[in-house]
Scaffold this active site. Structure first.
Site: not given
Ligand code: CA
Length: 644
Positions: A332, A361
């Site tokens: 993340d 990400e």
């Protein structure tokens, strides 16, 4: 919160490199080591239970200062099942903290538990391995799932609602007998299931976990402990460990590898986080004014560039791979973690688990890095982290329209200016950041933002449901045949939608009720939904059957894939050579027509088997054509050269 933590002097004196942090259990004794370089004293508290606030302190043991800022203690006897905390006197305060290296905890993660890890292994665990060992990143087909969503709708037929064990149930069906849950995933043909956070997070009260509660779980409390609300008994620390392993084993037994969503970039609450209780402020970046850096927009950013934070992240990922047989990690907001840390994670894990997949990400965010000279793991820095792939928002936004401007159309829904972007993505060279298909996660939807069908619907007022389904399927055909790593949100293959009580599309369902988030299995009883499911299943089968769709580097792509010129506006077509990357056919021809009129495309010489058209997808020929072919409005066509 002093930045002395980032000085060379501090790091030289207080970097501990041993592998025995935490509680090391044997039946004869347990040893403890905690890193607390600024502490005046550290005391080990032993408890009878793991329930915070319970007055059942059994014993307090003073810990002894040891090398590199660590403190140690030892207790004889079999301590399996005993709970413990560290009481740290530091900077004039006395903080009671959970062990950052806790292997499990009691309810709500406040007290660690000493655990005989071997006792939690399911039968056959010693022979359990990645069922897709030997695959490259590009061979994966990733399915993104929240544990609870799989089983929280009644139509799932799954007994263990919202639990790890819900993913172990086979033979589950809807009322009319359509397979659900694990059987569905297996039938779909995915290679990897990517689970939204399953480490211990804070936002669900585990003392109430028999009641419906929902959160995505992007609020880490204990990094090396499974989430208690997914177990059948969050009070007994052994249960969550055993049940998570049972889940992994069941998935592996059904040829599905397991990816964990990991959130090292921030913690639930910086001041309360155990490392910051033991070494105040060490885990988190600070601005010059002393406030916490907040690039994550979650209140704090992890100081991954500090030596003992980096070690902590590397140790944690390695632990999940070793102890739980995890086959991949989705980071993340990895744009907040430095490239050196990510490269060390990848290198260390690949030493013993060469098939583990890493991606994340890579958005660029504003964060207060505590030392100079560190690059963050962002898309623009992709060449600095060659073993790490990134979500291609380039393809996502090109397919369905920009994620933040939800009435804009995408390539599949009628935008006139996105064909070149889609072309670059198809060739595994998205935008200006991606130089190899091994680093591109190709997708149209994930847990964030609207589902694919909802996003299409929002931007196509007045369009028929039938055409919206064509747009949906064209999206899938593009990212499933593109060079890169295909990824889908669970339920996209059955037109998943997230609609609230007032009928609006939910863009951020992180704490929405089950009624919004659950997978509605009974929709598969509708023929239109079943057709979409079979279309996805056929695309996955086609991809797996054709190695030329799974090239691992740009040189192979450039040498073997040609974009076809002279087509109708916005129509894309590609010729893929046969005999490449183990491909056994004589070549593949792919056509995408996003227009509302049909298009005619001239084929290369020879006869071609149509394996994918507007309505069907698979590995068998639907029909055979030569010369030129007509492609229906808003549809893909994939052809395989017929062997002469
Ligand atoms: Ca929890």
């Amino acid at each position: 919160m002093p930045n002395i933590y980032s000085t060379e002097k501090f790091e030289k004196e207080f970097t501990y490199s041993g592998s025995d942090l935490g509680a090391t259990y044997t039946p004869e004794k347990t040893t403890f080591r905690v890193w607390a370089p600024t502490a005046d004293t550290v005391t080990l508290n032993l408890y009878g239970s793991g329930t915070p606030g319970t007055d059942d302190l059994v014993e307090q043991l003073p810990m002894t200062a040891d090398v590199n800022g660590t403190w140690i203690a030892e207790k004889e006897g079999d301590l399996n099942g005993t709970y413990y905390t560290y009481l740290v006197s530091v900077g004039g305060n006395e903080n009671e903290a959970c062990d950052p290296y806790a292997r499990t905890t009691g309810v709500n993660g406040k007290r660690a538990m000493i655990l005989d890890l071997a006792s939690t292994d399911p039968d056959g665990w010693e022979n359990d391995t990645n069922p897709n060992a030997g695959m490259t990143y590009n061979d994966a087909v990733i399915y993104e799932l929240h544990v609870r969503d799989l089983s929280s709708d009644e139509s799932s037929g799954i007994q263990n609602t919202g639990k790890f064990l819900g993913l172990t149930e086979t033979g589950t069906t809807t009322a009319s007998g359509i397979p659900t849950g694990l059987d569905h995933m297996k039938d779909l043909g995915i290679t990897h299931v990517h689970l939204l956070p399953i480490y211990d997070y804070a936002s669900v009260d585990e003392t109430q976990s028999d009641k419906p509660q929902f959160n995505w779980g992007y609020d880490p409390e204990n990094y090396n402990v499974p989430e208690g609300s997914y177990s059948t008994d969050p009070y007994n620390g052994a249960v969550r460990v055993a049940e998570m392993k049972q889940m992994v084993k069941a998935l592996h037994d059904n040829q599905i590898s397991v990816i964990m969503d990991v959130v090292y970039n921030h913690v639930y609450n910086a001041s309360d986080f155990c490392v910051n209780q033991i070494v105040p402020g060490y885990f988190s970046r600070v601005n010059e004014d002393g406030t916490y850096s907040n690039g994550s927009d979650c209140g704090n950013d992890t100081a991954s560039e500090r030596s003992m934070v980096r070690k902590y992240i590397v140790d944690s990922v390695k632990y999940w791979a070793d102890e739980y047989h995890i086959d991949g990690f989705r980071f993340d907001l990895v744009g907040l973690i430095d490239t050196e840390t990510i490269n060390e994670v990848v290198t260390e894990v690949h030493k013993t688990h060469p098939d583990v997949i890493f991606y994340g990400e890579g958005w660029t965010m504003d964060t207060a890095v505590t030392k100079d000279g560190y690059k963050m793991t962002t898309q623009p820095n992709s060449t600095d982290v060659p073993g790490f792939a990134f979500f291609s928002d380039t393809l996502r936004d090109a397919l369905k329209g920009h994620v933040f401007y939800t009435t804009r159309k995408g390539y599949v829904s009628g935008a006139a200016d996105l064909a070149d972007t889609v072309k670059g993505c198809f060739l595994g060279q998205a935008g200006d950041w991606c130089t190899t298909p091994a680093q591109s996660i190709n997708y149209a939807s994930c847990h964030d933002n609207m589902t694919l069908l909802d996003r299409i619907t929002r931007s196509t007022p007045g369009v028929s449901e039938e055409d919206r389904i064509r747009m949906n399927n064209l999206s899938a055909a593009i990212y499933m045949t593109a060079q890169g790593i295909p990824f889908l949100q669970a339920g996209e293959e059955m037109l998943r939608t997230k609609i609230d009580a007032s009928g609006g599309f939910v863009e951020n369902s992180y704490n929405s009720p089950d009624s919004v988030n659950s997978i509605k299995w009974d929709t598969l009883e509708d023929e239109a939904y079943q057709n979409v499911y079979n279309y996805y299943k056929g695309l996955i089968a086609f991809r797996k059957a054709h190695a030329a769709l799974r090239l691992t580097n740009a040189d192979d792509v450039n040498a073997n894939i040609t974009s076809v010129d002279g087509l109708d506006e916005n129509v894309l077509a590609f010729r893929i050579n046969g005999g490449v990357n183990g491909e056994t056919s004589d070549g593949i021809f792919v056509i995408f027509n996003p227009n509302s009129t049909e298009t005619s495309v001239t084929l290369p010489d020879g006869a071609w088997d149509v394996c994918v058209n507007a309505d069907h997808a698979g590995t068998e020929a639907l029909t055979t054509v030569s010369g030129s072919v007509s492609v229906e409005p808003i549809s893909a066509m994939v052809l395989v050269k017929k062997e002469s």
